[in-house]
Motif scaffolding. Structure first.
Motif, PDB file in Angstrom:
ATOM      1  N   CYS A 352       0.833  -1.211   0.000  1.00  0.00           N
ATOM      2  CA  CYS A 352       0.000   0.000   0.000  1.00  0.00           C
ATOM      3  C   CYS A 352       0.866   1.258   0.000  1.00  0.00           C
ATOM      4  N   ILE A 353       1.967   1.229   0.753  1.00  0.00           N
ATOM      5  CA  ILE A 353       2.882   2.388   0.805  1.00  0.00           C
ATOM      6  C   ILE A 353       3.477   2.654  -0.574  1.00  0.00           C
ATOM      7  N   VAL A 354       3.876   1.591  -1.276  1.00  0.00           N
ATOM      8  CA  VAL A 354       4.455   1.751  -2.611  1.00  0.00           C
ATOM      9  C   VAL A 354       3.414   2.336  -3.572  1.00  0.00           C
ATOM     10  N   LYS A 355       2.191   1.814  -3.540  1.00  0.00           N
ATOM     11  CA  LYS A 355       1.129   2.351  -4.410  1.00  0.00           C
ATOM     12  C   LYS A 355       0.857   3.821  -4.105  1.00  0.00           C
ATOM     13  N   GLU A 356       0.799   4.160  -2.824  1.00  0.00           N
ATOM     14  CA  GLU A 356       0.508   5.542  -2.441  1.00  0.00           C
ATOM     15  C   GLU A 356       1.644   6.473  -2.875  1.00  0.00           C
ATOM     16  N   THR A 357       2.886   5.990  -2.804  1.00  0.00           N
ATOM     17  CA  THR A 357       4.024   6.787  -3.287  1.00  0.00           C
ATOM     18  C   THR A 357       3.908   7.023  -4.788  1.00  0.00           C
ATOM     19  N   LEU A 358       3.562   5.983  -5.537  1.00  0.00           N
ATOM     20  CA  LEU A 358       3.435   6.110  -6.989  1.00  0.00           C
ATOM     21  C   LEU A 358       2.221   6.966  -7.377  1.00  0.00           C
ATOM     22  N   ARG A 359       1.197   6.986  -6.538  1.00  0.00           N
ATOM     23  CA  ARG A 359       0.037   7.848  -6.809  1.00  0.00           C
ATOM     24  C   ARG A 359       0.402   9.320  -6.677  1.00  0.00           C
ATOM     25  N   ILE A 360       1.040   9.657  -5.583  1.00  0.00           N
ATOM     26  CA  ILE A 360       1.266  11.071  -5.269  1.00  0.00           C
ATOM     27  C   ILE A 360       2.583  11.589  -5.863  1.00  0.00           C
ATOM     28  N   HIS A 361       3.488  10.663  -6.209  1.00  0.00           N
ATOM     29  CA  HIS A 361       4.774  11.063  -6.807  1.00  0.00           C
ATOM     30  C   HIS A 361       5.079  10.214  -8.047  1.00  0.00           C
ATOM     31  N   PRO A 362       4.231  10.258  -9.094  1.00  0.00           N
ATOM     32  CA  PRO A 362       4.555   9.489 -10.305  1.00  0.00           C
ATOM     33  C   PRO A 362       5.838  10.023 -10.921  1.00  0.00           C
ATOM     34  N   ASP A 473      11.342  19.416   3.809  1.00  0.00           N
ATOM     35  CA  ASP A 473      11.078  20.057   2.511  1.00  0.00           C
ATOM     36  C   ASP A 473      10.642  18.991   1.503  1.00  0.00           C
ATOM     37  N   MET A 474       9.421  19.117   0.977  1.00  0.00           N
ATOM     38  CA  MET A 474       8.885  18.138   0.020  1.00  0.00           C
ATOM     39  C   MET A 474       8.669  18.768  -1.357  1.00  0.00           C
ATOM     40  N   GLU A 475       9.383  19.856  -1.644  1.00  0.00           N
ATOM     41  CA  GLU A 475       9.249  20.499  -2.951  1.00  0.00           C
ATOM     42  C   GLU A 475       9.783  19.590  -4.055  1.00  0.00           C
ATOM     43  N   GLU A 476       9.175  19.724  -5.237  1.00  0.00           N
ATOM     44  CA  GLU A 476       9.556  18.906  -6.391  1.00  0.00           C
ATOM     45  C   GLU A 476      10.453  19.688  -7.349  1.00  0.00           C
ATOM     46  N   LYS A 477      11.269  18.932  -8.091  1.00  0.00           N
ATOM     47  CA  LYS A 477      12.085  19.509  -9.160  1.00  0.00           C
ATOM     48  C   LYS A 477      11.672  18.811 -10.448  1.00  0.00           C
ATOM     49  N   PHE A 478      11.104  19.580 -11.380  1.00  0.00           N
ATOM     50  CA  PHE A 478      10.545  18.987 -12.597  1.00  0.00           C
ATOM     51  C   PHE A 478      11.631  18.710 -13.620  1.00  0.00           C
ATOM     52  N   ILE A 480      12.396  15.244 -16.862  1.00  0.00           N
ATOM     53  CA  ILE A 480      11.768  14.083 -17.487  1.00  0.00           C
ATOM     54  C   ILE A 480      11.206  13.179 -16.394  1.00  0.00           C
ATOM     55  N   THR A 481      11.827  13.244 -15.198  1.00  0.00           N
ATOM     56  CA  THR A 481      11.265  12.639 -13.991  1.00  0.00           C
ATOM     57  C   THR A 481      11.121  13.744 -12.937  1.00  0.00           C
ATOM     58  N   VAL A 482      10.356  13.451 -11.888  1.00  0.00           N
ATOM     59  CA  VAL A 482      10.154  14.442 -10.828  1.00  0.00           C
ATOM     60  C   VAL A 482      10.925  13.995  -9.591  1.00  0.00           C
ATOM     61  N   ALA A 483      11.973  14.743  -9.267  1.00  0.00           N
ATOM     62  CA  ALA A 483      12.823  14.421  -8.116  1.00  0.00           C
ATOM     63  C   ALA A 483      12.518  15.376  -6.973  1.00  0.00           C
ATOM     64  N   LYS A 484      13.025  15.039  -5.784  1.00  0.00           N
ATOM     65  CA  LYS A 484      12.956  15.991  -4.679  1.00  0.00           C
ATOM     66  C   LYS A 484      13.886  17.163  -4.988  1.00  0.00           C
ATOM     67  N   ALA A 485      13.384  18.361  -4.759  1.00  0.00           N
ATOM     68  CA  ALA A 485      14.220  19.543  -5.009  1.00  0.00           C
ATOM     69  C   ALA A 485      15.425  19.551  -4.075  1.00  0.00           C
ATOM     70  N   GLN A 486      15.215  19.154  -2.808  1.00  0.00           N
ATOM     71  CA  GLN A 486      16.295  19.035  -1.836  1.00  0.00           C
ATOM     72  C   GLN A 486      16.514  17.557  -1.523  1.00  0.00           C
ATOM     73  N   PRO A 487      17.719  17.028  -1.747  1.00  0.00           N
ATOM     74  CA  PRO A 487      17.955  15.598  -1.485  1.00  0.00           C
ATOM     75  C   PRO A 487      17.587  15.221  -0.058  1.00  0.00           C
ATOM     76  N   LEU A 488      17.077  14.006   0.093  1.00  0.00           N
ATOM     77  CA  LEU A 488      16.724  13.503   1.413  1.00  0.00           C
ATOM     78  C   LEU A 488      17.970  12.982   2.120  1.00  0.00           C
ATOM     79  N   LEU A 489      18.350  13.637   3.202  1.00  0.00           N
ATOM     80  CA  LEU A 489      19.491  13.211   4.020  1.00  0.00           C
ATOM     81  C   LEU A 489      18.951  12.631   5.317  1.00  0.00           C
TER      82      LEU A 489
END
Length: 495
Positions: A352-362, A473-478, A480-489
């Motif tokens: 369910c966690i994987v599906k929810e991640t793919l839903r909100i962060h394709p 910080d959960m901002e996106e960086k657009f 060809i794929t959508v990455a986190k704007a600030q890397p997760l440390l």
């Protein structure tokens, strides 16, 4: 230089006159989908911003789930509902199956060899290459045989995290996951690592793949004004040619090395490269093998690592969900163990966690752009010939008609739901659907839950610098794929 500016000025003037005449002709002869009025020359480019998936989702709230826009010279139709996505990718799949090729992918003529970009309608090469990929790389049997490689690479990822834990160091989750994805693919294809799993010392190849994703993701004037193709004003195709050439040269060297080994002795079929070399050159020549490998590395590393990074970010921002996932893991397989692929069936909350991640962060918010070869009727509107077609799966995943509290990360929404990511349920299509569904889906749906579950079950985690979960910080960086704007440390903590 003055002549260049004069030429460009005359070209834009010619475009302006032609576009105004075309706009008048289209309005009188075709029923186009609604959309914002285009400005001269630039059309609706000024509305895109640096987060086009968000901008177009907002425009869809005003103009509807099918919109007609003009980006420079390119007519673009944007689909923002699951019903229309089903129409495009299932009911009229063949009509909408061809690709709109970005100019960057014309470097080294890559688009002419790539299963991702070849046309479907009039080209048997696409069918041949797709069949080869499905049977030699992504079939259930092939993935079962290569499971030990995935286990080994995930163990190396966990070992790296344990080493960081012992040194009190934070882990850049995205980078660590990228190395793991890269080495998993390189071992599956070539039976060797192409990046040091424990450091960035062997980082040239990794940086090459990374740079390719950056260049493809940049807005390119040539894609909006094709007459600029010969000028390549931003130098994107030139840089891509350099990156592609280096990777293709590396692939060529690895193939030469393998061919020598096969000549010297009766070499066993141990990996994907052997399987591909066993296919007759008439069906799959060397150029196609090299470009297929390039596709696999470019498409299969960034997407997987970004998804893992987003999943970990969501869990660290929602400690109650993280705790619930770890409780399930402890109960079903025992705390401290790696997760095996066979374990996933008995870990419903992790799924369910994987599906929810793919839903909100394709990972590909518009999937891969499509193109129509002729005028097509769609829900009473005309999609004009040569239009680019974008399916905004990011917007569909956040549609309040489909999802309750769509902006809330809530894996429980899938608890008793049959909705899946395999292209049958158009509310959730992060891998696309129809004949152009992502060929790597079977590998991704094995790799992501196993890697995520292993990270959660072998270590505890906290955010670097004492950041409170709500302040992450959960901002996106657009791109060809959508990455986190600030890397997760995140700091790993031994159990």
């Amino acid at each position: 230089m003055d002549y260049v500016f004069i030429l460009l000025g005359l070209s834009f003037a010619w475009i302006l006159v032609r576009e105004l005449m075309s706009l008048r002709r289209n309005k009188s002869s075709k029923r186009l989908a609604p959309g914002p009025f285009p400005l001269p020359i630039i059309g609706n480019l000024h509305l895109l911003g640096d987060q086009p998936h968000k901008s177009l989702a907002q425009l869809a709230k005003v103009h509807g789930p099918i919109m007609n826009l003009k980006f420079g010279q390119i007519n673009t139709v944007v689909i923002s509902s699951s019903v229309l996505a089903k129409e495009v990718m299932q009911k009229q799949d063949l009509t909408f199956s061809n690709r709109c090729v970005p100019d960057a992918l014309r470097a080294c003529n890559h688009y002419d060899f790539s299963v991702l970009w070849l046309p479907v309608n009039h080209d048997s090469r696409w069918r041949t290459l797709r069949k080869i990929m499905n049977s030699n790389i992504f079939s259930g049997n092939k993935l079962d045989v290569s499971e030990h490689l995935r286990t080994k690479k995930i163990q190396e990822l966990i070992d790296f995290c344990h080493k960081s834990a012992n040194n009190g160091e934070a882990v850049d989750i995205g980078r660590a996951a990228f190395r793991t994805s890269l080495n998993l693919l390189s071992n599956t294809i070539f039976s060797k690592d192409l990046s040091d799993p424990f450091s960035d010392s062997a980082k040239e190849f990794k940086d090459l793949v990374w740079n390719i994703m950056v260049e493809i993701g940049k807005p390119n004037l040539v894609d909006y004004f094709p007459f600029l193709e010969k000028i390549d004003p931003q130098g994107i195709r030139r840089r891509m040619t350099d990156h592609f050439t280096k990777i293709l040269d590396l692939m060529s060297g690895l193939i030469d090395e393998r061919l020598k080994e096969r000549k010297m002795r009766n070499y066993a079929n141990v990996d994907v490269l052997d399987a591909l070399l066993n296919i007759s050159p008439e069906e799959l020549d060397r150029n196609h093998i090299e470009h297929m490998c390039l596709d696999l590395f470019a498409a299969g590393t960034d997407t997987t690592s970004n998804t893992l990074e987003w999943a970990m970010a969501e869990l660290l921002q929602n400690p109650h969900i993280l705790e619930k996932a770890q409780e399930e893991l402890a109960q079903m397989i025992g705390r401290g163990k790696l997760v095996d692929e066979a374990d996933i069936a008995q870990l419903p909350y992790l799924r369910c966690i994987v599906k929810e991640t793919l839903r909100i962060h394709p990972q590909a918010p518009f999937l891969i752009p499509r193109k129509v070869e002729d005028d097509v009727e769609l829900c009473g509107y005309i999609v004009p010939k040569d239009s680019k077609v974008l399916v905004n799966v990011w917007a569909i995943g956040r549609d309040s008609v489909l999802w309750e509290n769509p902006l809330v990360f809530k894996p429980e929404r899938f608890w008793e739901s049959e909705i899946d990511v395999r292209g049958r349920d158009f509310e959730l299509i992060p891998f696309g659907a129809g004949r152009r569904i992502c060929p790597g889906l079977p590998l991704a749906i094995r790799m992501i839950p196993v890697a995520l579950g292993s990270l959660l079950n072998t270590l505890n985690w906290k955010l670097q610098g004492g950041i409170a979960p709500k302040d992450l910080d959960m901002e996106e960086k657009f791109g060809i794929t959508v990455a986190k704007a600030q890397p997760l440390l995140a700091i790993p903590i031994p159990l």
